[in-house]
Design a protein around this motif. Structure first.
Motif, PDB file in Angstrom:
ATOM      1  N   SER A 271       0.832  -1.201   0.000  1.00 31.82           N
ATOM      2  CA  SER A 271       0.000   0.000   0.000  1.00 31.82           C
ATOM      3  C   SER A 271       0.862   1.244   0.000  1.00 31.82           C
ATOM      4  O   SER A 271       0.585   2.213  -0.704  1.00 31.82           O
ATOM      5  N   TYR A 272       1.900   1.211   0.796  1.00 25.85           N
ATOM      6  CA  TYR A 272       2.797   2.356   0.853  1.00 25.85           C
ATOM      7  C   TYR A 272       3.475   2.540  -0.498  1.00 25.85           C
ATOM      8  O   TYR A 272       3.544   3.642  -1.037  1.00 25.85           O
ATOM      9  N   GLN A 273       3.940   1.410  -1.040  1.00 25.86           N
ATOM     10  CA  GLN A 273       4.593   1.463  -2.341  1.00 25.86           C
ATOM     11  C   GLN A 273       3.628   1.999  -3.390  1.00 25.86           C
ATOM     12  O   GLN A 273       4.006   2.802  -4.239  1.00 25.86           O
ATOM     13  N   GLY A 274       2.380   1.534  -3.299  1.00 20.61           N
ATOM     14  CA  GLY A 274       1.353   1.990  -4.237  1.00 20.61           C
ATOM     15  C   GLY A 274       1.163   3.490  -4.143  1.00 20.61           C
ATOM     16  O   GLY A 274       1.057   4.181  -5.155  1.00 20.61           O
ATOM     17  N   GLU A 275       1.145   3.980  -2.909  1.00 19.14           N
ATOM     18  CA  GLU A 275       0.978   5.418  -2.695  1.00 19.14           C
ATOM     19  C   GLU A 275       2.124   6.188  -3.343  1.00 19.14           C
ATOM     20  O   GLU A 275       1.916   7.222  -3.970  1.00 19.14           O
ATOM     21  N   VAL A 276       3.312   5.654  -3.199  1.00 17.60           N
ATOM     22  CA  VAL A 276       4.475   6.326  -3.790  1.00 17.60           C
ATOM     23  C   VAL A 276       4.378   6.317  -5.312  1.00 17.60           C
ATOM     24  O   VAL A 276       4.547   7.336  -5.971  1.00 17.60           O
ATOM     25  N   GLU A 277       4.032   5.132  -5.867  1.00 16.63           N
ATOM     26  CA  GLU A 277       3.953   5.039  -7.324  1.00 16.63           C
ATOM     27  C   GLU A 277       2.852   5.919  -7.872  1.00 16.63           C
ATOM     28  O   GLU A 277       3.000   6.572  -8.896  1.00 16.63           O
ATOM     29  N   GLU A 278       1.736   5.936  -7.158  1.00 22.90           N
ATOM     30  CA  GLU A 278       0.612   6.775  -7.566  1.00 22.90           C
ATOM     31  C   GLU A 278       1.055   8.229  -7.603  1.00 22.90           C
ATOM     32  O   GLU A 278       0.806   8.962  -8.552  1.00 22.90           O
ATOM     33  N   GLY A 279       1.748   8.606  -6.533  1.00 23.81           N
ATOM     34  CA  GLY A 279       2.243   9.977  -6.449  1.00 23.81           C
ATOM     35  C   GLY A 279       3.183  10.312  -7.581  1.00 23.81           C
ATOM     36  O   GLY A 279       3.095  11.378  -8.184  1.00 23.81           O
ATOM     37  N   GLU A 280       4.046   9.365  -7.918  1.00 17.09           N
ATOM     38  CA  GLU A 280       5.021   9.595  -8.978  1.00 17.09           C
ATOM     39  C   GLU A 280       4.336  10.025 -10.273  1.00 17.09           C
ATOM     40  O   GLU A 280       4.798  10.912 -10.974  1.00 17.09           O
ATOM     41  N   THR A 281       3.217   9.349 -10.588  1.00 17.08           N
ATOM     42  CA  THR A 281       2.514   9.694 -11.825  1.00 17.08           C
ATOM     43  C   THR A 281       1.952  11.096 -11.741  1.00 17.08           C
ATOM     44  O   THR A 281       2.072  11.892 -12.666  1.00 17.08           O
ATOM     45  N   TYR A 282       1.309  11.397 -10.593  1.00 19.51           N
ATOM     46  CA  TYR A 282       0.766  12.746 -10.434  1.00 19.51           C
ATOM     47  C   TYR A 282       1.869  13.772 -10.612  1.00 19.51           C
ATOM     48  O   TYR A 282       1.717  14.763 -11.309  1.00 19.51           O
ATOM     49  N   VAL A 283       2.981  13.494  -9.953  1.00 18.65           N
ATOM     50  CA  VAL A 283       4.090  14.433  -9.991  1.00 18.65           C
ATOM     51  C   VAL A 283       4.514  14.684 -11.426  1.00 18.65           C
ATOM     52  O   VAL A 283       4.607  15.817 -11.887  1.00 18.65           O
ATOM     53  N   GLY A 284       4.733  13.584 -12.138  1.00 17.94           N
ATOM     54  CA  GLY A 284       5.172  13.717 -13.520  1.00 17.94           C
ATOM     55  C   GLY A 284       4.193  14.534 -14.334  1.00 17.94           C
ATOM     56  O   GLY A 284       4.558  15.523 -14.958  1.00 17.94           O
ATOM     57  N   VAL A 285       2.931  14.135 -14.291  1.00 14.26           N
ATOM     58  CA  VAL A 285       1.943  14.750 -15.173  1.00 14.26           C
ATOM     59  C   VAL A 285       1.641  16.195 -14.762  1.00 14.26           C
ATOM     60  O   VAL A 285       1.747  17.114 -15.559  1.00 14.26           O
ATOM     61  N   PHE A 286       1.321  16.380 -13.492  1.00 15.84           N
ATOM     62  CA  PHE A 286       0.871  17.706 -13.074  1.00 15.84           C
ATOM     63  C   PHE A 286       1.990  18.729 -13.004  1.00 15.84           C
ATOM     64  O   PHE A 286       1.904  19.793 -13.603  1.00 15.84           O
ATOM     65  N   THR A 287       3.049  18.384 -12.284  1.00 15.53           N
ATOM     66  CA  THR A 287       4.101  19.384 -12.147  1.00 15.53           C
ATOM     67  C   THR A 287       4.736  19.651 -13.499  1.00 15.53           C
ATOM     68  O   THR A 287       5.100  20.774 -13.797  1.00 15.53           O
ATOM     69  N   GLY A 288       4.812  18.621 -14.332  1.00 16.56           N
ATOM     70  CA  GLY A 288       5.355  18.807 -15.669  1.00 16.56           C
ATOM     71  C   GLY A 288       4.527  19.806 -16.457  1.00 16.56           C
ATOM     72  O   GLY A 288       5.043  20.799 -16.965  1.00 16.56           O
ATOM     73  N   LEU A 289       3.236  19.560 -16.494  1.00 17.21           N
ATOM     74  CA  LEU A 289       2.340  20.444 -17.245  1.00 17.21           C
ATOM     75  C   LEU A 289       2.348  21.845 -16.637  1.00 17.21           C
ATOM     76  O   LEU A 289       2.400  22.852 -17.340  1.00 17.21           O
ATOM     77  N   PHE A 290       2.316  21.877 -15.336  1.00 17.78           N
ATOM     78  CA  PHE A 290       2.296  23.165 -14.632  1.00 17.78           C
ATOM     79  C   PHE A 290       3.550  23.967 -14.953  1.00 17.78           C
ATOM     80  O   PHE A 290       3.483  25.134 -15.319  1.00 17.78           O
ATOM     81  N   LEU A 291       4.678  23.292 -14.863  1.00 22.45           N
ATOM     82  CA  LEU A 291       5.950  23.951 -15.133  1.00 22.45           C
ATOM     83  C   LEU A 291       5.989  24.447 -16.575  1.00 22.45           C
ATOM     84  O   LEU A 291       6.436  25.554 -16.868  1.00 22.45           O
TER      85      LEU A 291
END
Lengths: 790, 236
Positions: A271-291
């Motif tokens: 579950s913890y790993q899942g949370e991290v992986e889930e976050g990774e995708t958000y990070v990539g997509v959102f912060t990338g687009l935002f930046l």
């Protein structure tokens, strides 16, 4: 002197420079902040697992003897092993609070992180309690708690508050998504504290003795510790690659081991790993687009500032300043401001955003010392941002410097390249109105500017689609799960080992919709994969959906696998899979007769009849009912009563958090889109000003000129919306596909209304900023504009 | 013919910082319908300001401007726009034609503001540009561009054609061609069209019906030229 000029320029163009500063700052801050949160998650857990020696494997059994433990320890590649006796208890007088009670002999594997109190000592009385549970229930070291287990009550003093690496994510059962640490926790005691009476009663039952005096005379040397029933062995393997080998050896040699599981498959770890992986995708997509969008607005603003300085650049050049000096002067604008903003973003991001998110995560996940970690990638991004801003300034400045000073001293005139516009004098262009022609050619002449505009507004539209789409998708998931698949009000989980009488009574009262879950292992070549089978006799209390969302009825001649599972494993209809029930040797071979779709659980399904045809006894573990149980707390023979509506509400509350994020996304999208439209408008205004002045002199009304001016923005907006809607859909789909672990299966589901909101939202942003821009048309002074051209 | 234009004590004051400067300092004059007028004066005399006021591009600080019986000095922005659209044709030194529109389109532009404009093609033929309909302005010579500008101005058949140094950027031969076109416009429509040229080139004054000389924001003289020369007769 030029330095002084720089400071004054900054002061006179304060709003533009503040825009640049804020955009760079926000872009870097969001990126570095979220990045540091993700890296913090990984790093913090790695340290915890490493320092506190998380077990590699865990053997589950019914009774691990001293001999078993010795044998396990003797297996090659095993560094250490420890036994654990784990039972479920409740807090006395507070039956809704459940505690997982662990009795241990030593604590070398999954070592306690002692937050307060004493370290583990077998000889000590008292309890080491889940620190989060203690915090949420206002318990301290020195307090006494009463834990009820079967008919015994353990009254123990809290001697330590602890975190344990295999209890990072602790939930009572699968129906809970977020641990609340209020009505469920864990605790550890020395094995010496295990109530002797329970063991005695158990043995007396086995011996068919009811009188204790008879027992005492029959077994005068009875020592309880000889009869302790350890049900877990934690195993520390020397090397990751030896895990499988060790696992097989234990399964082979230790008869009492029902199953050996990899800790990475445990709910806590994954579950913890899942949370991290889930976050990774958000990070990539959102912060990338935002930046990206933030950078677009910075670039457009910077270009605007330099262009505005055009005549000054000409003057400086005419005065005899060297090109290099002028360039340095202007590049300085972008460099210093973006450098300052980036640095601030790098500091503030991790400090606030990073630690804010870490703090939120650490409410759920029990890991000590969770803090954001600044990674190199954040520094690289910050440097890139500064470079991009400086380079763009450099290029813009160089462009201005290329012209001779006399040219540059004049306001910029549009240059028309015949070839590129030729096309617009033919075909459909011929029928266009004057304003359309004018705008079409303006776009052709400024392809880069137009492309930036489209990219920016498309991003804005994507963020909007994404914001609404995420809510829709989550709602759709909840609806599928709770309205379509669950066709009952309450689920009763039965206690294991119930008697036939109890079961009969329960079905009489609550109906005979039942199911059973079987833990199994599927053989795949040499490997074994754990999974579970849902045996259905729920009489449509639990329903199944096919790919298109239609209900299907399970047939009795084979098994069904969920689509996502089939996809990951490459199963096809007609394939046969070989499986065995945990703790049993016998393998069964079953044919896949169909696929079903489940958003939350990827497993295998079969009917009761099929199970019985295989020669396995059907022993239901759940009853589904529509009886109103809202006032009933406890039922005899029932371990857990689950209210479907309560579960649904729990899920919905998760959406509330998402709503905050959605609002944030919308605001960000609006600001970014607006800034880009405004900047591009201003950029093109100087050169258009003279043409508009001419039109004004000719007798064109302000309104008409405004319309001509805004037309281009409208086109860009329409094109961007056309691009942004499908891209937004793909973005949502990507997020849900990539972010969620293999057990989830939901694809983007976006309502038409949400697309409509995104369209309206994007259009409003474009419209409002166009209106603000159009105000400039009224202010055009014909006399000066035309003069400026002379 | 009757009086078309009347300036009564017109002042135009610019405020530059704390100082103020009178570009026009109490100007009085009249111009009759159908006249070919030249306004002469050194730079800074207030010529362009006068033209801007006449064209409704700017507002007087005080005084009265009457054109065709209407007091345009009382007009608001919107009324001035209509006034410009219906009555005024402009010709500038630097042509001010739209660079992204073709020759024909630049003239057809007028269709968007005037109800019954002259045929754009016909006018372009009259100014000798029939071969260049689909060219963009930067493919034309200066004289040709100025002819586009003239075509655009006369396409709406204006009561008043205002020209600000129309030959200023042209060589003398091309300048003569342009003047001829302007004179032709003045003489067409039964001689009812009025053309006003602002220039510092005193040679042009020799062909004018009326010459108004400006100096330091005031009218120095306003004379009728009894025997205007023909354009070909002037020694450019």
């Amino acid at each position: 002197m030029l330095k002084r000029k720089m400071f004054r320029d900054i002061r006179f163009n304060l709003s533009q420079f503040i825009t640049i500063f804020l955009m760079v700052f926000m872009g870097v801050m969001v990126y570095a902040g979220i990045r540091s949160y993700m890296d913090g998650m990984t790093k913090t857990a790695d340290i915890f697992y490493e320092d506190n020696n998380l077990q590699d494997l865990e053997a589950i059994g019914e009774n691990f003897t001293d001999e078993d433990l010795k044998q396990i320890k003797d297996i090659e590649h095993i560094k250490n092993a420890e036994r654990k006796l784990t039972v479920m208890g409740t807090m006395e007088n507070e039956e809704e609070r459940t505690l997982q009670v662990n009795f241990i002999e030593s604590n070398e594997i999954s070592k306690f992180y002692v937050k307060d109190g004493k370290a583990f000592d077998k000889s000590k009385k008292g309890v080491w309690l889940d620190e989060y549970y203690a915090k949420n229930n206002n318990l301290k070291v020195g307090d006494t708690i009463k834990i009820k287990y079967e008919k015994e009550t353990l009254e123990e003093e809290i001697i330590g508050l602890i975190n344990v690496p295999d209890h990072v994510y602790d939930i009572k059962d699968e129906s809970e998504i977020f641990p609340n640490h209020i009505d469920y926790g864990f605790c550890y005691l020395s094995i010496n504290e295990f109530p002797e009476n329970i063991i005695k009663q158990e043995i007396m039952k086995k011996m068919n003795v009811t009188d204790e005096t008879i027992f005492n005379t029959a077994m005068p040397d009875f020592r309880a510790q000889d009869y302790l029933i350890y049900n877990y062995v934690m195993i520390d393997v020397d090397n990751e690659e030896n895990k499988n080998n060790v696992k097989n050896q234990i399964e082979e040699k230790i008869e009492n081991a029902i199953a050996v599981t990899d800790i990475k498959d445990s709910i806590s770890y994954s579950s913890y790993q899942g949370e991290v992986e889930e976050g990774e995708t958000y990070v990539g997509v959102f912060t990338g687009l935002f930046l990206f969008i933030a950078m677009l607005s910075v670039i457009t603003t910077m270009t605007r500032v330099v262009k505005k300085q055009r005549t000054q650049i000409g003057t400086l050049k005419a005065l005899g300043f060297k090109k290099g000096k002028i360039t340095n002067h202007y590049v300085g604008y972008g460099l210093w401001i973006s450098l300052l903003a980036s640095l601030l973003g790098l500091i503030i991001g991790p400090l606030f955003i990073g630690n804010l998110f870490m703090g939120m995560e650490m409410e759920y996940f029990q890991i000590p010392n969770g803090k954001a970690v600044i990674s190199t990638s954040s520094f690289i991004v910050a440097i890139m941002v500064v470079l991009v801003v400086s380079i763009v300034t450099y290029i813009t400045c160089r462009k201005e410097l290329k012209e001779n000073p006399a040219e540059t001293l004049r306001a910029e005139m549009p240059k028309v390249k015949q070839n590129s516009l030729n096309i617009t004098t033919k075909g459909i262009f011929k029928k266009m109105s004057f304003s359309s022609k004018w705008n079409a050619r303006d776009i052709l002449r400024n392809k880069m500017r137009t492309a930036m505009g489209i990219a920016g507004i498309t991003g804005c539209c994507m963020l909007l689609v994404c914001a609404f789409g995420m809510l829709d998708t989550m709602n759709n998931f909840i609806e599928t799960q709770f309205e379509k698949l669950f066709n009952f009000d309450y689920k009763l989980t039965l206690k294991s080992g119930y008697s036939d009488e109890v079961f009969e009574e329960l079905t009489k009262k609550y109906g005979d919709s039942t199911s059973q879950s079987l833990g199994i292992e599927i053989k795949e070549g040499d490997e074994k994969q754990s999974n579970n089978i849902f045996v259905d006799d729920s009489k449509e209390s639990v329903r199944f959906l096919n790919h298109d969302g239609e209900y299907i009825k399970l047939s009795d001649n084979g098994i069904y696998v969920t689509e996502k599972l089939a996809e990951t494993k490459g199963y096809k209809i007609g394939d046969k899979i070989s499986w065995h029930i945990y703790g049993e040797e016998k393998y069964y071979e079953s044919e896949i007769v169909g696929f079903d779709r489940n958003p939350q659980n990827q497993n295998i399904k079969m009917t009761k009849k099929y199970l019985e045809n295989l020669g396995i006894e059907y022993k239901p573990d759940s009853i589904y009912t529509n009886e109103d149980l809202s006032k009933i707390k406890e039922i005899d023979g029932v371990e857990l009563i689950q209210d479907k509506n309560a579960l649904e509400e729990g899920m919905l509350s998760m959406i509330n958090t998402m709503q905050t994020m959605v609002v944030l996304l919308i605001i960000v999208a609006a600001i970014l889109g607006g800034v880009i439209i405004y900047n591009l408008g201003i950029l093109s205004f100087t050169e258009k000003q003279y043409q508009f002045a001419t039109l004004k002199v000719l007798g064109f009304k302000n309104k008409k000129i405004k319309k001509i001016y805004i037309k281009q923005n409208n086109w860009i907006t329409i094109i961007s919306i056309v691009l942004g809607l499908p891209l937004g859909f793909f973005m949502v789909d990507f997020i849900f596909k990539m972010a969620l672990s293999d057990t989830y299966d939901f694809s983007a589901k976006i309502k038409i209304a949400s697309y409509a909101y995104a369209i309206v939202g994007t259009y409003i942003v474009s419209f409002v900023f166009s209106k603000i821009l159009a105000k400039k048309v009224r202010k055009i002074d014909m006399v000066t504009s035309l003069k400026g051209n002379e | 013919m009757g009086e078309l234009i009347r300036f009564n004590n017109v002042k135009k004051t610019y405020n530059i910082g704390e100082k103020s400067f009178n570009a026009l300092d109490g100007v009085d004059f009249g111009i009759n319908k159908g006249e070919f007028v030249v306004i002469l004066g050194p730079s800074g005399a207030g010529k362009s300001t006068l033209l801007n006021l006449l064209g409704g591009m700017d507002k007087a600080t005080s005084g009265e401007i009457v054109i065709g019986g209407e007091t345009i000095s009382n007009y608001n922005d919107s009324e001035l726009t209509d006034y410009r659209a219906e009555n005024i044709g402009f010709i500038f030194q630097f042509y001010n034609i739209l660079p992204t529109l073709t020759v024909l389109e630049n003239v057809e532009l007028i269709n968007d503001i005037v109800k019954n404009p002259k045929s754009a093609k016909q006018i372009l033929k009259e100014v000798g540009l029939e071969k260049h309909y689909n060219k963009f302005p930067n493919q034309l010579s200066g004289g040709e561009q100025q002819r586009v500008s003239i075509a655009r101005a006369i396409a709406k058949n204006p009561l008043l054609l205002l020209c600000d140094e129309p030959t200023g950027a042209l060589d003398s031969k091309t300048g003569v061609e342009v003047l001829k076109l302007l004179k032709k416009q003045c003489d067409s429509n039964n001689g009812e069209n009025t053309v006003i040229i602002v220039t510092h080139n005193s040679l042009i004054a020799e062909v004018a019906d009326r010459v108004i000389k400006l100096k330091n924001g005031k009218v120095e003289s306003n004379q009728i030229n009894e025997n205007p020369k023909k354009i070909e007769e002037v020694n450019w």
